[in-house]
Write an enzyme that holds these catalytic residues in place. Structure first.
Site, PDB file in Angstrom:
ATOM      1  N   MET A 152      38.871  43.525  40.717  1.00  0.00           N
ATOM      2  CA  MET A 152      38.424  44.331  41.851  1.00  0.00           C
ATOM      3  C   MET A 152      38.236  43.469  43.076  1.00  0.00           C
ATOM      4  O   MET A 152      38.152  42.264  42.999  1.00  0.00           O
ATOM      5  CB  MET A 152      37.088  44.966  41.494  1.00  0.00           C
ATOM      6  CG  MET A 152      37.168  46.474  41.492  1.00  0.00           C
ATOM      7  SD  MET A 152      35.564  47.208  41.310  1.00  0.00           S
ATOM      8  CE  MET A 152      36.029  48.758  40.592  1.00  0.00           C
ATOM      9  N   CYS A 153      38.171  44.096  44.196  1.00  0.00           N
ATOM     10  CA  CYS A 153      37.876  43.482  45.476  1.00  0.00           C
ATOM     11  C   CYS A 153      37.675  44.641  46.440  1.00  0.00           C
ATOM     12  O   CYS A 153      38.049  45.761  46.134  1.00  0.00           O
ATOM     13  CB  CYS A 153      39.037  42.648  46.007  1.00  0.00           C
ATOM     14  SG  CYS A 153      39.159  40.994  45.281  1.00  0.00           S
ATOM     15  N   GLY A 154      37.077  44.361  47.572  1.00  0.00           N
ATOM     16  CA  GLY A 154      36.931  45.408  48.577  1.00  0.00           C
ATOM     17  C   GLY A 154      37.608  44.978  49.856  1.00  0.00           C
ATOM     18  O   GLY A 154      37.593  43.795  50.207  1.00  0.00           O
TER      19      GLY A 154
END
Lengths: 230, 298
Positions: free
Chosen positions: B1-3
């Site tokens: 994940m990452c934003g």
């Protein structure tokens, strides 16, 4: 009818969900409004009573997941996995829905007024899904039972490796997945479609304007010519 | 994940508060990326003959004043150094190649994060709130920005591995996803003379686009080559001197949501990061389609 209001800016979602998981005899027939959802994940998951929940805005992932009996209305859009594994009840998204809407849903009805993302109704197991707009690629992948009604268009690989679910599309299909083919609509299926259109607020739409798709049944039966592959 | 987050402010009156508008967006992506954060800010331009160099020292006790003196003494040219903790922006009229060689020779421990006339880059380890606080993101002013919150899955947690990455002057990229052919891409690009700074998969995507644009592709053609050659999941958000651009991989594995408003265009991995923008109720909120390129110009 009694209406209860929760403001997610003021109350933690966990407490709201715990309230909604309370004794069914106290919740049945009640109306609950959730304000300032602001895209939070897991709003109104796991409901199991005949409660009416209105989410006043955009919901995040898994909204109304695993729903039983409840009627959940999302006035904005829904993130990934809305009504995933729903068992019964009704979930209505007034905006658009992201990927994997109604994934593995066993029963109940999911209505999406706008578009739905990729993998809509993936592995559907018996629920009904009506999409007012278009759906993304790989929708109804390995769908086993239930109905997917699409008023707009479908993306690539529609109904890939489908079992006995039924797909109705009014617009164009970019491509069909493996073992998915066009079907002739029987009177019985036409009635299923007309009923679903009425339930989803599309009574004005002519059921005869849809094409039906389903399994060619060449993939999921054992075929002796393929014995060597096992 | 990452934003990922992006913000392009259309209303000139709101540009002085772009940092404040962005802060809840970046912090809203903390659950998607709690280990590091970064920001590319496109602010006021330096003079036409000047460029600014975003530098990262690794330690807060680095002597930036000495660097400025050394630079001016060795190269007999003026330089302005504006330190911010372990980052600094060096502004000079000297050619980038000369600056790079000088930095490598005299300050090999420094990382050169970006070169351009508009863009400053800040990236560091820590939660988005900590990183934003460290560099005072809240008070940044400018026209547009690209931000990232990282949850490392494939390479180390260091400031150098954090996003954004750059591929040319006033050009940056952030990525949510993972690439399975980053190593083979890196080998191929190194053979083409493209230099790498880390073993990060996003850097491979960034250098691939850099290489395509070096070969004469415009951004759209470069991204079309990217669809063919980048194997994996990605939402890529890019910033240039006057635009933001967004693509999602053909399988739509990684999310993105867009809010278009008369005053701004905001992009984030999830609506959570857009919810607190002014008058968001009247913005057009939609999900970008996979394998399509979205561009917003100033």
């Amino acid at each position: 009818m009694e209406t209860l209001k929760f403001d997610l800016d003021a109350k933690p979602l966990r407490e709201v969900n715990q309230f909604l998981h309370g004794d069914a005899s106290l919740l049945d027939g009640k109306s609950v409004v959730i304000e300032n959802p602001n895209g939070a994940h897991n709003i109104a998951v796991g409901l199991k009573s005949d409660v009416h929940v209105t989410i006043k805005g955009h919901a995040g992932y898994y909204a109304a997941g695993m729903n039983q009996l409840a009627k959940v209305t999302i006035e904005g859009s829904a993130g990934s996995g809305v009504a995933e594994n729903m068992m019964s009840g009704v979930v209505h998204v007034k905006g658009f829905a992201s990927n994997a809407a109604a994934a593995t849903a066993n029963g109940g009805l999911l209505v999406i007024d706008g578009d739905a993302g990729l993998r809509t109704a993936i592995a559907l197991k018996g629920a009904d899904v009506v999409v007012g707009g278009s759906v993304g690629s790989f929708s109804a992948f390995m769908a086993q039972a239930g109905n997917l009604v699409i008023l707009g268009d479908a993306g690539e690989g529609l109904g890939d490796s489908i079992y006995e679910a039924k797909i109705f599309v009014r617009g164009t299909v970019k491509s069909l997945g493996a073992d998915c083919e066009e079907k002739t609509t029987s009177q019985e299926d036409r009635k299923i479609l007309a009923d679903l259109l009425a339930k989803a607020g599309h009574s004005d739409v002519n059921p005869d304007s849809f094409k039906q798709y389903g399994s060619a049944r060449t993939l999921y039966h054992f075929h002796v010519d393929n014995a060597g592959a096992y | 994940m990452c934003g990922i987050v992006g913000l392009l402010v259309r209303n000139p009156k709101m540009r002085d508060s772009i940092g404040e508008l962005m802060l809840p967006m970046l912090i809203g992506m903390t659950e998607r990326g709690p280990d590091s954060a970064g920001l590319a800010m496109f602010g006021p331009s330096v003079a036409a003959n000047e460029r600014k160099f975003s530098l990262y020292s690794g330690t807060a006790d680095f002597n930036w004043t000495k660097l400025g003196h050394d630079f001016e003494k060795h190269l007999s040219i003026k330089a302005k150094v504006e330190p911010k903790v372990n980052h600094a922006v060096l502004t000079t009229t000297l050619e980038p190649d000369t600056v790079k060689i000088w930095l490598k020779e005299h300050y090999p421990q420094l990382h050169l994060l970006s070169v351009g006339q508009l863009m400053d880059i800040y990236k560091d380890v820590g939660t988005p709130a900590q990183v934003a606080d460290r560099y005072d993101f809240k008070n940044f002013k400018g026209t547009h920005l690209v931000g990232h919150t990282r949850m490392a899955t494939e390479s180390a947690i260091t400031p150098a591995h954090a996003h954004p990455f750059t591929a040319g002057e006033d050009w940056c990229l952030v990525h949510n996803g993972s690439l399975s052919n980053a190593n083979s891409l890196r080998r191929k690009l190194q053979y083409e003379g493209i230099e790498f700074e880390t073993d990060n998969d996003t850097e491979a995507a960034c250098r691939f686009l850099q290489w395509r644009m070096r070969e004469g592709d415009d951004l759209e053609t470069a991204l079309n080559h990217g669809f063919e050659e980048l194997d994996g999941f990605y939402t890529l958000l890019m910033g240039t001197s006057n635009q933001l651009a967004l693509v999602r991989d053909p399988f739509g594995c990684k999310p993105a949501i867009i809010a278009e408003h008369d005053d701004y265009v905001a992009i984030a991995s999830e609506f959570r990061s857009l919810a607190h923008l002014p008058d968001i109720k009247n913005a057009k909120v939609f999900e970008p389609s996979p394998k399509e390129m979205y561009v917003w110009k100033l």
